[in-house]
Design an enzyme around this catalytic site. Structure first.
Site: not given
Ligand SMILES: *Cc1c(COP(=O)(O)O)cnc(C)c1O
Length: 393
Positions: A180, A208, A239
């Site tokens: 990300s 993502h 996401k």
């Molecule tokens: C956003 C994200 C998470 C955490 O997910 P949430 O549902 O927001 O707690 C875990 N791993 C990665 C790679 C992320 O981008």
């Protein structure tokens, strides 16, 4: 007071974070409740890539589950909270991911904190990419395993470390399929070859990528045709899927083990039915409407083409586009200028999140953004960077 001292330390380092309340106006626009007369901000920092959070199908299914099953699940899954709707969602996810089974967790953060300690312990070793998400690192810490970090996407470095430090016990490699902060993609096929050669378990975090890549929209593991060779595929509903919560997909043995060993699954209340409804509708929508992700990537291509034409230096091979500006204070200043003078909301990402000297403005493209909004953003960026004298080519 101790709070003041600690906060002052953060402020001195330029690392003080603050909340900014916003209200969503739709179409990627945000209102600042504190400033009723200000024009809306254009949101280029959202992870709601497919604009599912506002999609009528998610809202409808969410409302239906809310009304049928109430506002809370009432208990953890191993108590009386194991509502049938969780199983419906797990079946959909397993089918999407081409895996035997899936298990729902409260969030991506919770999934990683529960999953990794369920797989590796004190006598084991974990190899993690340096740019892995904080929740992965927190999971590794909770596992108590020996943690070995390899340079981002550096296969030679990983192999060298595997040769020297693999040991005789269990070994786990943890990568993300799409990172990300750099917006770049993991060389999954090569990682799979290494994990097979060195007899490791492989876990891929698709936070993502879920909903966006691959013929069915399952993610980059699907796109690479590797579903059968990755042991643990994790991802979130928070996401591109516009909801909340996370899944872990893999063999039914993995699922049974997690039900018994993942503490963030065992000791936490099951997700609220309304959230499960939104996630279920989202997974079905991904399968039924591939046109939505095509629309998104047409916008991504347009924005990148505009940046390229304007000579703006950017990274990334995905819907996440970091524009490199170098110094931390330049990034912060540009983000403030974009926001205050041009009503564009993008985040400044700076060390320690990214290496020294590589501070950046991070743009994420969503289906909410009109082509006109993207054109305006790119033009603004080109002129701001020209004024800063940043390597416009
Ligand atoms: C956003 C994200 C998470 C955490 O997910 P949430 O549902 O927001 O707690 C875990 N791993 C990665 C790679 C992320 O981008």
């Amino acid at each position: 007071m101790v709070w003041q001292n600690l906060l002052a330390e953060l402020e001195k380092k330029g690392n003080l974070r603050e909340l900014t309340p916003v209200r969503r106006l739709g179409r990627g626009r945000l209102a600042l409740p504190g400033k009723p007369d200000a024009p809306p901000l254009l949101d280029l920092s959202s992870n709601d890539y497919l604009a599912f959070a506002e999609h009528p199908r998610l809202i409808e299914q969410s409302r239906a589950f809310l009304e049928a099953a109430g506002s809370g699940a009432g208990a953890a899954r191993l108590m009386s909270g194991d509502l049938d709707i969780f199983h419906a969602l797990e079946d959909e996810v397993a089918a999407l991911k081409d895996q035997e089974a899936a298990l729902i967790f409260g969030s991506g953060y919770m999934a990683n904190c529960g999953l990794i300690p369920a797989l590796a312990g004190r006598h084991d070793v974990i190899f993690a990419d340096r740019l892995d998400h904080a929740s992965i690192y927190d999971g590794c810490r909770l596992a108590g395993a020996r943690l070995i970090r390899f340079n981002h996407n550096d296969l030679d470095h990983l192999e060298d470390l595997l040769k020297k430090k693999r040991g005789k016990n269990r070994a786990l490699i943890v990568v993300e399929s799409l990172y990300s902060m750099d917006g770049d993609i993991c060389p999954l096929a090569e990682i799979v070859r290494l994990k097979e050669r060195y007899d490791c378990l492989l876990m891929v975090d698709e936070a993502h990528a879920t909903g966006l890549y691959g013929p069915k929209g399952a993610g980059l593991v699907e796109e690479a045709g590797l579903a059968g060779r990755v042991d643990i595929v994790m991802g979130t509903f928070s996401k591109a899927l516009g909801s909340y919560g996370a899944y872990v997909a893999g063999s039914s043995g993995l699922k049974d083990l997690l039900i018994n060993r993942a503490r963030s699954f065992i000791f936490s209340t099951a997700l609220p039915p309304a959230v499960v409804g939104a996630s279920l509708a989202a997974v079905r929508l991904v399968r039924e409407e591939p046109g939505l992700r095509r629309e998104l990537f047409a916008k991504v291509d347009l924005f990148k083409e505009l940046l390229r034409r304007g000579g703006v230096p950017f990274l990334g091979t995905s819907q996440i586009i970091p524009v490199m500006v170098g110094k931390s204070d330049t990034a912060v200043k540009l983000a403030a200028e974009l926001r205050e003078d041009h009503h564009i909301f993008a985040t400044a990402v700076r060390p320690p999140t990214v290496p020294e000297g590589t501070a950046r403005l991070r743009f994420s493209i969503t289906r909410n953004l009109s082509d006109a909004a993207l054109e305006q953003t790119a033009a603004t960026l080109v002129s701001l960077l020209q004024n800063q004298g940043i390597n416009i080519t």
